[in-house]
Design a protein around this motif. Structure first.
Motif, PDB file in Angstrom:
ATOM      1  N   SER B 119       0.840  -1.194   0.000  1.00  0.00           N
ATOM      2  CA  SER B 119       0.000   0.000   0.000  1.00  0.00           C
ATOM      3  C   SER B 119       0.876   1.246   0.000  1.00  0.00           C
ATOM      4  N   ALA B 120       2.056   1.159   0.642  1.00  0.00           N
ATOM      5  CA  ALA B 120       2.965   2.296   0.636  1.00  0.00           C
ATOM      6  C   ALA B 120       3.409   2.595  -0.790  1.00  0.00           C
ATOM      7  N   SER B 121       3.766   1.550  -1.486  1.00  0.00           N
ATOM      8  CA  SER B 121       4.213   1.686  -2.855  1.00  0.00           C
ATOM      9  C   SER B 121       3.130   2.322  -3.724  1.00  0.00           C
ATOM     10  N   ALA B 122       1.901   1.874  -3.523  1.00  0.00           N
ATOM     11  CA  ALA B 122       0.785   2.412  -4.296  1.00  0.00           C
ATOM     12  C   ALA B 122       0.601   3.895  -3.998  1.00  0.00           C
ATOM     13  N   GLU B 123       0.715   4.238  -2.725  1.00  0.00           N
ATOM     14  CA  GLU B 123       0.572   5.636  -2.309  1.00  0.00           C
ATOM     15  C   GLU B 123       1.632   6.513  -2.969  1.00  0.00           C
ATOM     16  N   VAL B 124       2.889   5.989  -2.968  1.00  0.00           N
ATOM     17  CA  VAL B 124       3.989   6.731  -3.577  1.00  0.00           C
ATOM     18  C   VAL B 124       3.733   6.927  -5.073  1.00  0.00           C
ATOM     19  N   ALA B 125       3.286   5.865  -5.714  1.00  0.00           N
ATOM     20  CA  ALA B 125       3.012   5.952  -7.145  1.00  0.00           C
ATOM     21  C   ALA B 125       1.932   6.998  -7.431  1.00  0.00           C
ATOM     22  N   LYS B 126       0.946   7.052  -6.531  1.00  0.00           N
ATOM     23  CA  LYS B 126      -0.156   8.004  -6.713  1.00  0.00           C
ATOM     24  C   LYS B 126       0.360   9.442  -6.604  1.00  0.00           C
ATOM     25  N   LEU B 127       1.176   9.687  -5.579  1.00  0.00           N
ATOM     26  CA  LEU B 127       1.729  11.027  -5.402  1.00  0.00           C
ATOM     27  C   LEU B 127       2.580  11.423  -6.602  1.00  0.00           C
ATOM     28  N   SER B 128       3.375  10.472  -7.075  1.00  0.00           N
ATOM     29  CA  SER B 128       4.249  10.720  -8.189  1.00  0.00           C
ATOM     30  C   SER B 128       3.450  11.158  -9.407  1.00  0.00           C
ATOM     31  N   GLU B 129       2.349  10.479  -9.619  1.00  0.00           N
ATOM     32  CA  GLU B 129       1.449  10.777 -10.733  1.00  0.00           C
ATOM     33  C   GLU B 129       0.864  12.180 -10.576  1.00  0.00           C
ATOM     34  N   GLN B 130       0.331  12.443  -9.371  1.00  0.00           N
ATOM     35  CA  GLN B 130      -0.412  13.678  -9.102  1.00  0.00           C
ATOM     36  C   GLN B 130       0.442  14.918  -9.337  1.00  0.00           C
ATOM     37  N   TYR B 131       1.733  14.847  -8.942  1.00  0.00           N
ATOM     38  CA  TYR B 131       2.564  16.039  -9.046  1.00  0.00           C
ATOM     39  C   TYR B 131       3.559  15.970 -10.193  1.00  0.00           C
ATOM     40  N   GLY B 132       3.428  14.946 -11.037  1.00  0.00           N
ATOM     41  CA  GLY B 132       4.309  14.825 -12.196  1.00  0.00           C
ATOM     42  C   GLY B 132       5.760  14.624 -11.819  1.00  0.00           C
ATOM     43  N   LEU B 133       6.011  13.780 -10.814  1.00  0.00           N
ATOM     44  CA  LEU B 133       7.397  13.616 -10.335  1.00  0.00           C
ATOM     45  C   LEU B 133       8.140  12.499 -11.063  1.00  0.00           C
ATOM     46  N   HIS B 134       7.401  11.588 -11.676  1.00  0.00           N
ATOM     47  CA  HIS B 134       8.018  10.499 -12.455  1.00  0.00           C
ATOM     48  C   HIS B 134       9.084   9.739 -11.685  1.00  0.00           C
ATOM     49  N   VAL B 135       8.731   9.298 -10.480  1.00  0.00           N
ATOM     50  CA  VAL B 135       9.691   8.531  -9.688  1.00  0.00           C
ATOM     51  C   VAL B 135       9.219   7.084  -9.631  1.00  0.00           C
TER      52      VAL B 135
END
Lengths: 357, 512, 361
Positions: B119-135
């Motif tokens: 779930s942590a990984s999913a959360e990180v992926a979501k944030l990355s998407e939302q702010y265009g961080l591409h991590v």
């Protein structure tokens, strides 16, 4: 005056005091759990140290080698090195002093003692300088070499004593006639083994301070200790300083050994295992924050605790295992000042907030 | 935007350190959704102020309001709870851990006794998407670029629910391309309703991205202005406190005898790879020779060869006609060499020494500093007092440890020491790295001053602008060799770039 | 200079702190002094009725151990057990001090001497020099030592013929070994341990001249890890019996042998216990027999002399096979065959008769 005021800033006064207090409290709790009376035990500790002139003298005897080895470790540390080998240097100092004094039998004590002490110091220094040389020339970490040299020193010392100076049927050298005892004081101290080592140890601390902070060689050594790259860039010979620093460090340790032999035992035992002076020295140097005067005070604290602990065992019946825990916890809290600050934090914050409002 | 409600209000913040007032009654308002730049020289008090906001320091006076409510921030955890996040200049990441592991470090979501990575990984992926961080949440830190690492730091603050982000000199470590990407990310963040405080001394970035600028100098607020109503010159003047010339004024050089001569110098590294490959170079009295080149083409080795820190395998190095190759460093220094080293922390200063002690690092053993083996502290201190004054080193006292000085003042201290030795040859390696405009100007003036006094100056820099502006002659180094010598007025960035990349060789001594 | 000030400040504070503790504890001094003499109050109380008026309860006996301490499962423990028994039976007061280094010997002995103890024991060869000094400085106090001879009129010295006891376990080993390889692990080279070594070797040779005795030294009495690794080497080289005379270091030998036996090796491996009947500690599966050294008997006898008022001092007692001061454990019959034990008995008589003189060095 301003200097005096700086010395007595609140923080630096409170933290170590609280550290000692916390250590004593933890020790008390341990004793209570074990069913012993902590007040009785602590007062027995103090009584053992200051209760009578003999014990006071013996406490000084206990403190003396701790000052030397503490200075040895601290000096190397100031020059950027970790001398784990003070123990081996003590042994080499002992052996050299024994060898020299036994070879000079018949000569007046007033000549034998200085010569043997110098021999012990120089030999300890040269022994440590081996590690310094290997670091300077070959880049070998001094922690490893000094540990290995401890073993070499142990077996070499035992070999020398066994094969050249053994007292028949005994596990030790022949008796050394010369003595570094402070004879004019032995009356006051009821024949406690107080010897010239304490005077030399205090002078060594003074030398440590003056050399490192007042001379150009000391300046160079500190520069090397803090930042070898910058020292090299500034044209200092880093290798030479490393060897020299280890030599001086080893001299301190060697003196400890020489005085133990000439002032305390008047013979040298064949050691089954490392006698441990050097390792106590590491603790003392850390407690004393690697400053010569700090080392002296730390050695006093450490020596008082170790010597006094027998009083806890004798008068309060606390077993030696528990005593080790108590001494350990006092030293732990002094060394781990971060914990003390953490405990004190609420009080500090309260004060600060008041100021802001 | 200017009418938006304030999210952070710092009121009359004062913070004193022994001997210095770091923040003197500073007030600052951050509005919702704005990028607010905090501009000031090194040591002006920017970092202190932000550390107060982040709970690392306690103010001596003043108060902080978040969303209109007064708060006490006594530790970083409190700051994080209040929605404040800090992106540090030096990343605080665990190299062998993955991006996700680093982000959740200290607040791991758990499922029973186990860490819930999924779930942590999913959360990180979501944030990355939302702010265009591409991590990529599963990459290890040691495998990703510096720019990417910075985005992990940003994500760490977002994961902890930060609405107010503090960026401390974020572009210092980035490549130009990464800077462009960072700007885009910051715009995206404010578009999503975050507010940003940007600490920097780079005027270009401020003009490009910030909404408002607060300028502080020596712990005091000088002004707060809208970016649209100002220009770089005005900002620089407010920051430094006087007019700043970006263009360097200098007279034509009066060139004298050769001071430094390198002839066919060769050096191999430990693996036997050639690092200096028959290098020829000459620096004459009264001129500044700039060495241009891409990092790693032998610049460091060249300096080490001249200063005696590393042995050369063949060739000759002459200083004022005397052979100095492979002499001990001290001999070379005594022959008239001064050196402003590339890495001031590693080579230039003993950080745990006082300023006073650092000022005699190369001369401590000579009279009048030493007498009969003892240091004369009075003379040492007097010397330091004089240099601190002459070179305007800002320090609470000469007893202050070099470590606690700002970068610019550390560099000033080194320059003071090196110039005071009155050398024949001055080597300056990356002398302005990490410095603000005011300090850069100071350094350049000093170099030119030395040249005007008839000294030979060798300047090594990766900043092409600096090489072009300061040098009288430019030598280009490529793979351990000087591949071209040109005069700055006869060349341009493009030509230098080609030579630095090894596509072109030119000139030699005949250029004069 | 700044850093110096800081450390200086710290140091000053430490002195102040120590001084404060000193001052604070001053009040308790009397308390400590009162308690100084009493020991083991519980026992005293419970025995009070039985011994009412008996002078044994007025007798105070101190004991200074070497670095091993009273839980060493070896001779320090044995000595302390004797005093514990006397305390239970006759209500004497007893107390011990453990030495943490060789420089502690003299102050620890002095602590008892100055505390007015009726008898002070020094346990171990290493304390000889220290006891001599204390004896010379305090001619009117009663002292006693185990394992060393101190030439002073007020010291009772007790030594043991370890060579004779070791000879007997050597006979057992020589007749029991299947591989004809036997190991000996000494603590540190000293005259005492040498007696173990040569006696043991002579015993093996007497009954089995083909057997080879491999001698090693651990260099320490308190390092079971070294004991274990030395044992491992000896067993690897084909030895099937090891006799460790090395205090706690020997515990590692038992550990290694047990582990190998449990792993199901081809040959059954044995260890010979030392000082006490170590089969009680480590089990019969691995303890072939034990060489007993009756430190407890010696301590008890000399202490009893003090209680009875018959202590003379200046005597040297060498406890031999004849006196039952050394011998093999009674439990040996569990693992050692009747024939072998008969052989042991035969040699024992010969040694007692003087037919055989066991070498000592």
């Amino acid at each position: 005056m301003s200097r005096l005021r700086r010395i007595f800033t609140l923080d630096s006064l409170i933290v170590p005091l609280v550290a000692i207090l916390l250590g004593l409290i933890v020790g008390a709790v341990v004793m209570l759990l074990g069913g012993y009376n902590p007040f009785e035990a602590y007062s027995a500790l103090i009584k053992r140290v200051v209760g009578n002139p003999y014990d006071f003298g013996e406490t000084i005897r206990q403190i003396t080698p701790l000052i030397f080895t503490g200075l040895a470790v601290a000096f190397a540390f100031r020059s950027g090195m970790f001398n784990i080998g003070a123990d081996g240097q003590v042994l080499i100092g002992m052996t050299s002093a024994t060898a020299v004094s036994l070879s000079m039998s018949g000569v007046s004590s007033s000549i034998v003692v200085p010569v043997s002490v110098i021999a012990g110091g120089v030999a300890g220094g040269l022994w440590a300088a081996i590690a310094g040389y290997l670091k300077a020339k070959r880049g070998i970490n001094e922690v490893i070499t000094t540990i290995m040299l401890n073993w070499t020193a142990l077996y070499l010392s035992n070999y020398v004593i066994r094969h050249f100076f053994l007292l028949k049927g005994q596990n030790r050298s022949e008796d050394i006639g010369a003595s570094a005892a402070l004879t004019f004081l032995s009356g006051i101290f009821n024949n406690a083994r107080v010897h010239w080592g304490i005077v030399i140890a205090l002078l060594a601390a003074l030398f440590f301070y003056v050399y490192l902070w007042k001379t150009k060689q000391g300046y160079e050594m500190r520069a090397v200790g803090f930042n070898q790259n910058a020292a090299e860039y500034a044209g200092m010979n880093v290798g030479r300083n490393v060897v020299k620093a280890m030599f001086i460090s080893g001299v301190f340790a060697g003196l400890a050994g020489a005085f133990e032999v000439l002032g305390v035992f008047h013979y040298q035992s064949v050691f089954a295992a490392s006698p441990g002076y050097g390792f106590d020295g590491i603790a003392v140097a850390l407690l004393g924050m690697n400053h010569p005067f700090g080392v002296v005070l730390a050695a006093i604290l450490y020596g008082v605790l170790t010597y006094g602990s027998a009083g806890m065992s004798f008068a309060a019946g606390v077993p030696p295992e528990l005593i080790k825990i108590i001494i350990g916890s006092i030293i732990f809290f002094i060394a781990a000042q971060g914990i003390v600050r953490f405990v004190l934090k609420p009080f500090y914050l309260k004060r600060k907030k008041e100021k802001v409002l | 935007m200017s009418t938006a409600a304030p999210v952070v209000e710092l009121k009359q913040i004062t913070k004193r350190f022994p001997g210095i007032v770091a923040n003197d009654s500073i007030s600052l308002t951050l509005r919702k959704g704005e990028i607010h730049a905090l501009l000031g020289e090194n040591g002006a008090g920017k970092s202190t102020l932000m550390n107060i906001l982040f709970g690392l320091y306690q103010p001596d006076e003043g108060s902080i309001e978040i969303d209109g409510k007064p708060v006490t921030i006594d530790n970083p955890n409190k700051a994080i709870k209040l929605g404040i996040g800090m992106v540090h200049q030096h990343f605080k990441l665990v190299q062998p851990f993955t991006v996700t592991e680093n982000i959740i470090l200290g607040m791991e979501p758990t499922k029973g006794l186990n860490i819930d990575y999924k779930s942590a990984s999913a959360e990180v992926a979501k944030l990355s998407e939302q702010y265009g961080l591409h991590v990529n949440p599963n990459s290890k830190i040691q495998d990703i670029s510096v720019g990417m690492q910075q985005r992990v730091e940003i994500m760490k603050t977002l994961f902890r629910g930060a609405d107010i982000l503090i960026f401390d000199e974020p572009t210092a470590v980035l490549t130009p391309q990464e800077i462009v990407e960072l700007m885009a990310i910051m715009r995206r963040l404010v578009a999503e309703g975050k507010s940003i405080i940007l600490i920097t001394h780079k005027l270009k970035e401020i003009m490009e991205i910030s909404d408002r600028v607060t300028i502080i100098r020596r712990g005091k607020v000088i002004d707060t202005v809208d970016t649209d109503n100002t220009n770089p010159n005005e900002l620089a003047e407010k920051m430094v406190g006087r007019g700043v010339t970006f263009k360097i004024e200098k007279d034509a050089p009066v060139i004298g005898q050769p001071v430094l001569q390198l002839n066919q110098v060769k050096m191999n590294d430990k693996q036997g790879v050639s690092v200096l490959n028959g290098l020829d170079l000459e620096v004459k009295a009264g001129e500044i020779v700039g060495i241009a080149g891409v990092d790693g083409n032998g610049q460091s080795e060249l300096i080490e060869a001249i200063t005696g820190l590393r042995k050369i395998d063949s060739g000759s190095i002459k200083l004022s006609g005397k052979e100095i190759a492979n002499l001990p460093a001290r001999k070379i220094i005594e022959s008239g060499l001064s050196h402003i080293p590339e890495d001031r922390h590693k080579h230039g200063l003993v950080l745990d020494f006082s300023i006073s002690e650092n000022m005699v690092l190369e001369t401590y053993y000579k009279s009048p500093f030493s007498k009969n083996g003892f240091l004369d502290r009075r003379v040492v201190d007097k010397n330091a007092e004089k240099l601190v004054q002459d070179f305007d080193v800002r320090t609470p006292s000469i007893e202050t440890k070099a470590r606690s000085l700002s970068g610019g003042n550390q560099q000033k201290a080194i320059i003071a020491r090196e110039i005071d030795k009155n050398p024949d040859l001055l080597i300056a390696a990356q002398p302005t790295r990490g410095l603000d405009v005011g300090a850069i100007e100071f350094v350049h003036k000093q170099l030119i001053g030395q040249r005007d006094q008839g000294k030979a100056v060798l300047l090594i820099s990766f900043e092409l602008d600096e090489i072009m502006n300061v040098s009288d002659r430019i030598a280009v180094i490529y793979e351990g060799r000087i591949v071209g010598e040109v005069l700055p007025q006869n060349t341009n960035d493009q030509e230098l770039g080609l030579m630095m990349a090894g596509f072109m060789e030119k000139g030699g001594q005949s250029d004069e | 200079m700044k850093s110096m000030n800081k450390t200086f400040k710290f140091s000053l504070v430490m002195v102040l702190a120590v001084m404060m503790i000193l001052a604070g504890c001053g009040n308790n001094k009397n308390n400590a002094a009162n308690n100084g003499g009493s020991s083991n109050k519980g026992t005293e109380a419970s025995n009070g009725g039985n011994n009412g008026g008996s002078k044994a309860s007025d007798i105070k006996v101190g004991l200074v151990t070497d670095i091993g301490g009273v839980n060493d499962k070896s001779f320090n423990e044995s000595a302390w057990e004797a005093l514990e028994a006397l305390n239970k039976e006759q209500g004497i007061q007893h107390k011990y001090l453990q030495s943490s280094s060789s420089s502690d010997y003299i102050p620890n002995l002095n602590q008892f001497v100055q505390g007015g103890y009726d008898l002070t024991w020094a346990i171990g060869f290493d304390l000889g020099d220290a006891l001599k000094q204390v004896a010379d400085a305090n001619k009117d106090v009663k002292l006693a030592i185990i394992d060393s001879v101190v030439d002073a009129p007020n010291v009772e010295s007790v030594t043991f013929a370890e060579n004779e006891g070791s000879f007997l376990v050597g006979v057992v080993a020589g007749l029991t070994t299947k591989t004809n390889k036997i190991g000996f692990i000494g603590g540190a080279e000293s005259p005492v341990i040498k007696r173990f070594e040569v006696g043991f070797k002579a015993g093996v040779e007497a009954v089995n001249p083909d057997a080879e005795v491999k001698i090693t030294y651990a260099g320490a009495y308190d390092k079971p890890d070294i004991g274990k690794s030395l044992a491992s080497q000896l067993y690897d080289n084909g030895a099937d019996i090891i006799f460790p005379a090395a205090g706690q270091t020997g515990n590692g030998v038992f550990n290694e042998a047990t582990a190998r036996n449990n792993a199901g090796g081809a040959t059954k491996l044995w260890v010979i216990g030392v000082d006490k009947d170590q089969s009680l500690e480590f089990g019969d599966e691995v303890t072939l027999t034990s060489m007993i050294k009756r430190v407890d008997v010696a301590v008890k006898n000399v202490t009893q002399q003090v209680i009875d008022g018959t202590f003379k001092g200046g005597e040297i007692t060498n406890l031999t096979l004849k006196d039952d001061g050394v011998g093999i454990a009674d439990t040996s019959s569990k693992n050692v065959s009747k024939e072998v034990l008969d052989k042991v008995e035969e040699y024992k008589q010969k040694i007692i008769n003087g037919e055989i003189t066991v070498p000592a060095e």
